[in-house]
Write an enzyme that holds these catalytic residues in place. Structure first.
Site, PDB file in Angstrom:
ATOM      1  N   CYS A 385      -6.682 -19.480  -9.835  1.00  0.00           N
ATOM      2  CA  CYS A 385      -7.634 -20.045 -10.795  1.00  0.00           C
ATOM      3  C   CYS A 385      -7.166 -19.780 -12.231  1.00  0.00           C
ATOM      4  O   CYS A 385      -6.203 -20.386 -12.674  1.00  0.00           O
ATOM      5  CB  CYS A 385      -9.041 -19.505 -10.533  1.00  0.00           C
ATOM      6  SG  CYS A 385     -10.322 -20.512 -11.334  1.00  0.00           S
ATOM      7  N   HIS A 511      -9.602 -20.954  -5.101  1.00  0.00           N
ATOM      8  CA  HIS A 511      -9.692 -19.544  -4.674  1.00  0.00           C
ATOM      9  C   HIS A 511      -9.381 -19.426  -3.180  1.00  0.00           C
ATOM     10  O   HIS A 511     -10.302 -19.459  -2.353  1.00  0.00           O
ATOM     11  CB  HIS A 511     -11.100 -19.001  -4.941  1.00  0.00           C
ATOM     12  CG  HIS A 511     -11.421 -18.798  -6.382  1.00  0.00           C
ATOM     13  ND1 HIS A 511     -11.339 -17.576  -6.997  1.00  0.00           N
ATOM     14  CD2 HIS A 511     -11.804 -19.680  -7.345  1.00  0.00           C
ATOM     15  CE1 HIS A 511     -11.682 -17.695  -8.278  1.00  0.00           C
ATOM     16  NE2 HIS A 511     -11.960 -18.963  -8.510  1.00  0.00           N
ATOM     17  N   GLU A 513      -8.696 -16.888  -1.470  1.00  0.00           N
ATOM     18  CA  GLU A 513      -9.226 -15.651  -0.888  1.00  0.00           C
ATOM     19  C   GLU A 513     -10.564 -15.856  -0.194  1.00  0.00           C
ATOM     20  O   GLU A 513     -10.909 -15.129   0.741  1.00  0.00           O
ATOM     21  CB  GLU A 513      -9.347 -14.551  -1.959  1.00  0.00           C
ATOM     22  CG  GLU A 513     -10.420 -14.749  -3.015  1.00  0.00           C
ATOM     23  CD  GLU A 513     -10.008 -15.571  -4.221  1.00  0.00           C
ATOM     24  OE1 GLU A 513     -10.662 -15.463  -5.272  1.00  0.00           O
ATOM     25  OE2 GLU A 513      -9.029 -16.351  -4.113  1.00  0.00           O
TER      26      GLU A 513
END
Length: 537
Positions: A385, A511, A513
């Site tokens: 990001c 993102h 994750e």
């Protein structure tokens, strides 16, 4: 099965906050799912914010984003990582959302002139939110209630649980109360009194805990367990010990040894003859605890003094590391401290770099220095990001020669806005829930590093940002081998960048994750660790 009766489990907490209700709920969800039940978990948060989207990470830890774009508490991340299934807007409820909905109804005249009150209007809305998930035909819904029993903010939720239990009838719901057994070192004993008071407070609200889960640093002796059972009105086998573990991923295994899931199923009058199958989970734990190699990854961010700010990233490293039998040693680097003079010292013995997401201009120049150092010294790097935007700014300044290149987030008058605000964001006044949020499509360039990592032409990843790569500069970047390897097919917005002549220099606007789980570690984290291992060799 045809339409079935959904069973409800409510998880409350007493004595102190941060006891791990989220981990206990996620562990129970995993155990029940491993027995073949369909399970989901929701969180009721007592704060008046609509969601944690506008909260500083130091206030509440990481803001987690679901596939459908809900900005939520980080506990939803635990639910997804443990259950390997997606949550949604309906899995996250706040007092702010409840009151907003009730007030909007009142303004529309939906209450027929009645006086709007906490009971029944607020409690009815809470109950409606709890039951929404039942439409998906789940066997079991676990509802975690944030805060601590006795908090003023939690009272409407506790009252709603009391009403729901009465409405749902016997064996269709139950309450698990998580409490703390403090250890007094001077006398060398665990004390049960705070737990007794906590359960009594719950009973004063009309709720009897069915199971007591006790957080403790030491084993609970049999006589203490019997005392808790007697004074808290629960069966002896329903007093569950929850000791501190080396890793949160050991908790389900430890709870299974105590028949926690069986106890719960008996309370709900559900079949319990089939044991939870944790074979894959135990394989993951074994690999995690017995790595064959190790790498050092520098996580460069501005919120590193509270590591919960990057919770999903830290957990994604655990999932990918275990999968690759690699111990990932994360070095937390505060970008605000980085200067030309200390870069070498900060990155010595580092095999890979992750430039973390974030908002605001604090620590930005330090991140830019880190990106330059990693690029020039061929250190495998992943920018997430804001991290991707930092890599873009650094490249524009030091390779393309735009010395004043910047993002309009940090300098509205920059002559080279390589990162700029999206057109539709320019007139946005409200900050909450107005970013590009949730899963967006990304088409990957054939033969790119990203296409190879994903093994796919099209991916869907979750976003949380306002600013984008300025496509006016695309040709300049690509002429110097920084390629835009992923784009949103509808908008043409850049999603990923990668540097051709570099072992691994990848930036992503989304993102990754958020989508990493124990069962399915994210390929980007695996790729970074693999590249870091090669560098170390």
């Amino acid at each position: 099965m045809s339409k079935k009766e959904t069973k409800y489990i409510f998880v409350t907490g007493g004595v102190t906050s941060s006891l791990g209700k989220g981990i206990v709920s996620a562990s129970l969800g995993l155990l029940l799912k491993s027995r073949g039940f369909s399970v989901t978990i929701q969180k009721l948060d007592p704060y008046i914010n609509i969601d944690p989207g506008t909260l500083n990470p130091y206030e509440h830890g990481e803001c987690y984003v679901t596939e459908d774009g809900a900005e939520t508490d980080l506990d939803l991340g635990h639910y997804e990582r443990f259950l390997d299934s997606q949550t949604s807007q309906n899995n996250s409820v706040t007092t702010g959302k409840i009151y907003q909905t009730v007030i909007e109804k009142e303004r529309r005249g939906e209450f027929l002139g009645k006086t709007v009150q906490v009971i029944p209007h607020i409690t009815n809305e809470i109950k409606r939110r709890v039951k929404i998930l039942a439409k998906k035909n789940y066997d079991i819904i676990i509802t975690e209630i944030g805060g601590t029993v006795g908090d003023i903010e939690s009272l409407p939720y506790i009252e709603s649980v009391r009403q729901l239990q009465w409405e749902l009838g016997k064996n269709n719901s139950m309450v698990i109360h998580l409490t703390l057994l403090p250890y007094l070192a001077a006398s060398g004993e665990l004390k049960t009194k705070p737990s007794q008071h906590s359960v009594r407070q719950l009973m004063e609200s009309g709720i009897q805990a069915d199971v007591l889960v006790c957080r403790t640093e030491h084993k609970i002796p049999k006589d203490l367990r019997a005392k808790l059972a007697q004074f808290c009105n629960v069966a002896l086998e329903n007093v569950i010990e929850c000791k501190d573990m080396d890793t949160i991923y050991e908790v389900p295994v430890d709870l299974q040894k105590q028949n926690f899931d069986e106890v719960v199923l008996k309370e709900l009058n559900l079949p319990y003859n089939k044991e939870a199958d944790l074979k894959d989970w135990k394989t993951f734990l074994k690999k995690y605890k017995n790595p064959k190699r190790s790498v050092n990854i520098a996580l460069v961010g501005k919120y590193v003094s509270l590591q919960d700010s990057y919770k999903s990233i830290a957990e994604a490293f655990i999932h990918a590391g275990a999968d690759l039998e690699t111990d990932v040693n994360v070095k937390w680097v505060y970008s605000g401290d980085l200067t030309e003079d200390n870069l070498q010292e900060a990155f010595k013995d580092i095999d890979g770099v992750l430039i973390a997401p974030g908002f605001g201009d604090r620590g930005i120049e330090g991140k830019i220095l880190a990106a330059e150092y990693a690029r020039v010294n061929n250190i495998p790097t992943l920018g997430i990001c804001l991290g991707m935007q930092i890599m873009t700014i650094e490249f524009a300044r030091n390779v393309l020669g735009h010395a004043k290149a910047n993002s309009t987030e940090f300098d509205t008058a920059t002559v080279d806005p390589v990162i700029s605000i999206m057109e539709e964001q320019k007139n946005v006044v409200d900050k909450g829930g107005t970013m590009r949020l949730g899963a967006w499509k990304c088409a990957l360039k054939p033969n790119s590093k990203l296409a190879e990592i994903y093994g796919a032409k099209t991916i869907f990843e979750r976003h949380r940002h306002r600013y984008e790569f300025n496509s006016d500069y695309k040709k300049e970047f690509e002429d110097k081998d920084m390629i835009i390897s992923g784009q949103n097919p509808e908008t043409g917005l850049a999603e990923t960048i990668e540097l051709k002549e570099h072992p691994f220099y990848v930036g992503v606007q989304y993102h990754p994750e958020y989508k990493s789980t124990v069962a399915t570690p994210h390929p980007l984290f695996k790729a970074l660790i693999t590249a870091a291992s090669k560098k170390k060799k």
